[in-house]
Structures are given as C-alpha cells and as structure tokens.
Write a protein that holds these residues in place. Structure first.
Motif, short mmCIF file in Angstrom:
data_model
loop_
_atom_site.label_atom_id
_atom_site.label_comp_id
_atom_site.label_asym_id
_atom_site.label_seq_id
_atom_site.Cartn_x
_atom_site.Cartn_y
_atom_site.Cartn_z
N ALA A 62 0.84 -1.20 0.00
CA ALA A 62 0.00 0.00 0.00
C ALA A 62 0.87 1.25 0.00
O ALA A 62 1.94 1.29 0.62
N SER A 63 0.41 2.26 -0.71
CA SER A 63 1.12 3.54 -0.75
C SER A 63 0.69 4.41 0.43
O SER A 63 -0.43 4.31 0.92
N SER A 64 1.60 5.28 0.87
CA SER A 64 1.26 6.24 1.92
C SER A 64 1.08 7.64 1.34
O SER A 64 0.90 8.61 2.09
N GLU A 65 1.10 7.77 0.03
CA GLU A 65 1.01 9.06 -0.63
C GLU A 65 -0.42 9.58 -0.72
O GLU A 65 -1.37 8.80 -0.72
N VAL A 66 -0.57 10.91 -0.79
CA VAL A 66 -1.85 11.52 -1.15
C VAL A 66 -2.02 11.34 -2.65
O VAL A 66 -1.13 11.68 -3.43
N ILE A 67 -3.15 10.78 -3.05
CA ILE A 67 -3.37 10.44 -4.45
C ILE A 67 -4.56 11.23 -4.99
O ILE A 67 -5.62 11.28 -4.36
N SER A 68 -4.37 11.84 -6.14
CA SER A 68 -5.46 12.58 -6.79
C SER A 68 -6.29 11.62 -7.62
O SER A 68 -5.76 10.94 -8.50
N ASN A 69 -7.59 11.59 -7.34
CA ASN A 69 -8.50 10.75 -8.13
C ASN A 69 -9.79 11.52 -8.38
O ASN A 69 -10.15 12.42 -7.61
N PRO A 70 -10.52 11.19 -9.42
CA PRO A 70 -11.71 11.96 -9.80
C PRO A 70 -12.83 11.87 -8.76
O PRO A 70 -12.99 10.86 -8.07
N GLU A 71 -13.61 12.97 -8.66
CA GLU A 71 -14.90 12.98 -7.97
C GLU A 71 -14.78 12.79 -6.45
O GLU A 71 -15.70 12.31 -5.81
N ARG A 72 -13.67 13.19 -5.88
CA ARG A 72 -13.48 12.97 -4.44
C ARG A 72 -12.43 13.94 -3.91
O ARG A 72 -11.67 14.53 -4.66
N GLY A 73 -12.40 14.07 -2.56
CA GLY A 73 -11.32 14.79 -1.91
C GLY A 73 -11.71 16.18 -1.45
O GLY A 73 -12.86 16.61 -1.53
N PHE A 74 -10.72 16.90 -0.94
CA PHE A 74 -10.92 18.31 -0.62
C PHE A 74 -11.13 19.07 -1.91
O PHE A 74 -10.52 18.77 -2.95
N MET A 75 -12.00 20.10 -1.86
CA MET A 75 -12.29 20.86 -3.07
C MET A 75 -12.27 22.35 -2.76
O MET A 75 -12.44 22.76 -1.60
N HIS A 76 -12.08 23.15 -3.80
CA HIS A 76 -12.25 24.59 -3.67
C HIS A 76 -13.65 24.97 -4.10
O HIS A 76 -14.31 24.24 -4.87
N SER A 77 -14.10 26.13 -3.61
CA SER A 77 -15.46 26.60 -3.89
C SER A 77 -15.40 28.01 -4.46
O SER A 77 -14.75 28.89 -3.88
N TRP A 78 -16.07 28.21 -5.60
CA TRP A 78 -16.11 29.53 -6.21
C TRP A 78 -17.54 29.89 -6.58
O TRP A 78 -18.20 29.18 -7.34
N SER A 79 -17.99 31.03 -6.05
CA SER A 79 -19.30 31.57 -6.38
C SER A 79 -19.12 32.65 -7.45
O SER A 79 -18.12 33.38 -7.43
N VAL A 80 -20.09 32.76 -8.35
CA VAL A 80 -20.01 33.78 -9.41
C VAL A 80 -21.35 34.47 -9.55
O VAL A 80 -22.41 33.83 -9.52
N SER A 81 -21.31 35.78 -9.68
CA SER A 81 -22.53 36.57 -9.82
C SER A 81 -23.11 36.40 -11.23
O SER A 81 -22.45 35.86 -12.13
N SER A 82 -24.31 36.86 -11.43
CA SER A 82 -24.97 36.76 -12.73
C SER A 82 -24.10 37.39 -13.82
O SER A 82 -23.62 38.52 -13.67
N GLU A 83 -23.89 36.64 -14.90
CA GLU A 83 -23.09 37.08 -16.05
C GLU A 83 -21.68 37.52 -15.63
O GLU A 83 -21.06 38.38 -16.24
N GLY A 84 -21.16 36.89 -14.56
CA GLY A 84 -19.84 37.24 -14.06
C GLY A 84 -18.71 36.61 -14.85
O GLY A 84 -18.90 36.08 -15.96
N ALA A 85 -17.52 36.65 -14.27
CA ALA A 85 -16.32 36.13 -14.94
C ALA A 85 -16.26 34.61 -14.86
O ALA A 85 -16.57 34.02 -13.82
N PRO A 86 -15.84 33.95 -15.94
CA PRO A 86 -15.71 32.49 -15.90
C PRO A 86 -14.53 32.05 -15.06
O PRO A 86 -13.70 32.86 -14.64
N LEU A 87 -14.46 30.76 -14.81
CA LEU A 87 -13.34 30.18 -14.08
C LEU A 87 -12.02 30.51 -14.78
O LEU A 87 -11.96 30.55 -16.01
N ASN A 88 -10.99 30.72 -13.98
CA ASN A 88 -9.68 31.05 -14.52
C ASN A 88 -8.89 29.78 -14.84
O ASN A 88 -8.67 28.95 -13.96
N SER A 89 -8.49 29.65 -16.07
CA SER A 89 -7.81 28.42 -16.51
C SER A 89 -6.50 28.19 -15.78
O SER A 89 -6.16 27.04 -15.42
#
Length: 457
Positions: free
Chosen positions: A43-70
């Motif tokens: 077994a690995s002891s590393e933090v592993i990135s996998n889809p659809e899980r984990g800690f996430m960031h949260s971004w709210s956007v106002s009506s017709e606001g700026a899109p996510l920054n690439s």
C-alpha cells in the motif's frame, strides 16, 4: 506364444481389471500443475489525486460574471484537488429567462474544467443573503429547461449537483416564495432529476428532506441503490458539518438520521463543508474521522470554515483526510497463472480493498490490459467489475475469466485500467483511477500494474 492365445489373455485381463481403453496415454503428455504467481502488493502512503473525491475549492459567481480562470484551475493539481464547487448566483434572473451571456458563462466554465482535467459539484441560487428574495417555482422550472442541454453536453464533468434554487445560498431555507412546502420541494427535486442525465446524482441539505419527498424512512438497499430510479439518485450535503450537536438543524433525531445516511451512502454521496462551531468544541481529528467514516464523506470544502480546517492541519490529520475522503482503492494480493494458450482464456484473481471513507459513486469502465513486452502494443479486455461495489473497509475478490482471443503468442505485462465511462474522457489519465499502491501507477497511460508477466503460447 500363439497370437490367438495372446489376444485371449489380454481380453481376460481387461475384463478382470476393467481398465481397458481405446487409447493409450503417453506419460510425457500428462498435464502438469500450472505455475501460479502469488503476489502481495504494498500500500502507498502518498496523497493520491483521483476523480470525484477529496478536498475541493469553492467559487461563487454573480450573474453574467467572470468564468473560471484556466491558470487557477491548472494550479489545483499541485494541491491534489480534482473537484470544485461552482455556485451560480442567478440574482439578475428572478423574474426572467437566463440570458445568453449567463448560459455562455456556464458553458465556458465547463470547457475550462474539462481542459484542466477536473470535475465540479454544481449549485444554483438566487441570492447570497438571507434577507433577499429567491425565485418562484415557475421561474426555476424555466431555468432548468434552459440548463438541460448544458447538463447533457457536460454530464461527464459534473460530479454531483446540490439541489439549490430554494432560499438563500440555495440551502433550502429563508425562502420568500413559499418554496419550502413539501409540494414545492418535491417539484424542484422532480424537475432536477428530469433535466439531469440519469448518471448524475443530486444532494439535499438534510436527510429528512429526502425522506419526506419520497415518503419513506428505511435506507435503500443494493437492489435499488445501484439503479437509476429517482430515489437512487439523491444523496446529501451538510454545510455545517460538526458545528453543533445537530449541525445547525441538519438533523432532528441525530442518531437515527446519521445511521440512515450511513446506510444510504453506500449508494449516494455525502459531502459539504464545516462552519463556525456553536455549543460544541471544534472537532478533533478523532471526532472528524469517526464522523466522516460513519457518513461516508466524499468531498469537503477547503475554503470554509478555515479555523476548523486549521485544527486538523495543526494536529496532523489533514493529510490523512486528503487520502481518505471518498474512495481509496488498492490492490492487496493476486494469484495469477504464468502461462496461457493462444486464443484461450485467463483467470484474473485479485483482492481489492477500499481504505477510503466512501465508495465510488459513478460507473466506470474497467479493463485487464495486456502489454506486449516485445512490441509495446496494448490489448484491452473488458471486465464485468462494478467498481462501485468495492465498499469501504472491505476486501473485494475480483475473480473473472478473461478471453484472450485476438492476442498473439508472446509475453505480456498485465495492468488494470479503471477509466471514465465517457468516451471523451476515457483516454484522459486525469479521469482514470489510480490505485493506492507503490510502484504500480503509470502516469502516462493511466494503467495500474499487476506486477505479473503472462506468457501466451
């Protein structure tokens, strides 16, 4: 001895010992025991990135606001973040259709999420202040009709959808349009499930909301949970996790409702965020881990509430939660034959384990992949494995007979591939599942090595 006498004696011998046969056996042709390679994986002891899980960031956007920054989205890889919460504030459209600019904003966000190899949790609301109004049901229904084509086109990068729309922050409270009646709550859920593709699950703010809407109290079982009926597509989000004895009204009967979520969460997701504690101390590492394991937490907001998260960082459990939120699949052992016959079959026998808090909630395509040692050519053989059934804290025996038809004579390295069901994402390594073992992951192909060489003769 006369030949006739010899035949007579042989016949008598056969009759006495009942051992005659129309054919003879060459000792050199007898089948010998096939060689079995018994493998134990580390077994690995590393933090592993996998889809659809984990800690996430949260971004709210106002009506017709700026899109996510690439650039910002690309930088999330360094944090092992694969998931964001995107909250759209539709305050400008409480009495009108969504504008073209608003719809284009959402489309652009999805394009950038896809390019960055991420997925999102979605929520829509009409205000971010408890003193402001929300929208009437007719407007909500119209907006969902407008959003339906976008949901369909981007279903593969939508992890889950928080029900939203009702009340301040879309948290199903402080409504100004009488939307918290059972009839109106049920109408919003029904419409959401109608416009979202069947593979997408939504989440409600409290367990009682689901029980009231579907008029039941006993958790669904596997015969329902792995299906796509409406009740099998509704999970839970908690936006005041560990903040009070009842998590600010998330629960009415705490013990019973937590037990209910624990059983339902084998099939539907739980996630959310912490908030300022009231009447209870900030959750310790042990308390947080116990609750996350019980309720099978899949994701948790990194951006709120900071002091709670810092307690975990300062007490050395934050990294452990990075590993365990959602699923953490790994290989335990295998017993694999070393030889097979061309166009024959191969018995794949391995033990998988899930050391995470939760199962995988989306169907994945799984393959046994054979890589030619001499040419490097890959041969993919589909497996019937349903990866959702590798549940937390249990060993799962993967025992399948795989056809080798079409694979030429030669020596082959064996791999497992767990990829996204979407054709557009299947070849993307970011959307493949990495098993939590040492020295098994190929980051260029998304393959997990079984550390086994098969000779096809």
């Amino acid at each position: 001895m006369n030949i006739n006498i010899r035949i007579l004696l042989l016949t008598l011998t056969c009759l006495v010992y009942s051992s005659c046969s129309s054919s003879t056996t060459n000792p050199e042709e007898e089948v010998v025991d096939e060689k079995i390679n018994k493998i134990s994986y580390t077994a690995s002891s590393e933090v592993i990135s996998n889809p659809e899980r984990g800690f996430m960031h949260s971004w709210s956007v106002s009506s017709e606001g700026a899109p996510l920054n690439s650039v910002t989205l690309e930088s999330l890889k360094s944090e092992n973040v694969t998931l964001i919460l995107r909250l759209y504030n539709l305050a400008s459209f409480k009495n009108s259709d969504l504008s073209t600019a608003q719809l284009d904003l959402i489309k652009t966000d999805f394009e950038r999420l896809r390019a960055a190899g991420l997925k999102c949790v979605l929520r829509f609301a009409y205000n971010e202040n408890q003193n402001d109004s929300d929208a009437p049901l007719s407007i909500i229904n119209g907006h969902l009709d407008q959003l339906k084509p976008i949901f369909t086109d981007n279903a593969d990068v939508i992890a889950f959808v928080q029900a939203g729309f009702i009340g301040s922050w879309g948290e199903w409270y402080y409504t100004t349009n009488n939307l918290t009646t059972l009839a109106n709550k049920k109408a919003v859920v029904t419409k959401l499930l109608e416009v979202l593709p069947k593979e997408i699950k939504i989440q409600l703010r409290t367990p009682l909301y689901k029980q009231e809407i579907f008029d039941y109290s006993t958790a669904i079982n596997s015969s329902v949970g792995y299906g796509t009926t409406d009740i099998a597509r509704v999970g839970f989000h908690n936006d005041c996790f560990l903040a009070s004895t009842d998590d600010y009204g998330t629960y009415q009967n705490v013990t019973i409702e937590k037990s209910y979520i624990s059983n339902e969460a084998f099939f539907v997701p739980t996630g959310g965020e912490t908030c300022p504690p009231s009447g209870v101390p900030t959750a310790s590492c042990n308390t947080a881990e116990t609750e996350m394991a019980l309720l099978k937490w899949t994701y948790l907001n990194l951006d709120y509430y900071g002091p709670v998260l810092n307690v975990w960082r300062n007490n050395s459990c934050f990294t452990d939660f990075q590993k365990k939120l959602g699923y953490r699949l790994l290989l335990k052992s295998a017993a694999l034959k070393e030889e097979a016959i061309v166009d024959g079959s191969f018995q794949l026998n391995t033990i998988l384990r899930n050391d995470g808090f939760a199962p995988v909630y989306k169907i994945k395509n799984t393959f046994l992949v054979l890589k030619s040692v001499s040419t490097g050519v890959l041969y993919k053989k589909s497996l019937s494995l349903d990866i959702r059934k590798v549940i937390p804290n249990n060993n799962y025996e993967l025992d399948e007979i795989v056809s080798l038809e079409g694979i030429p004579v030669g020596n082959y390295e064996l791999f497992l591939k767990i990829e996204d069901q979407s054709e557009d994402l299947a070849g993307r390594v970011e959307y493949s599942i990495q098993l939590a073992n040492t020295n098994t992951w190929d980051s260029s192909t998304g393959l997990n090595s079984l550390s086994h060489l098969l000779s096809i003769n």
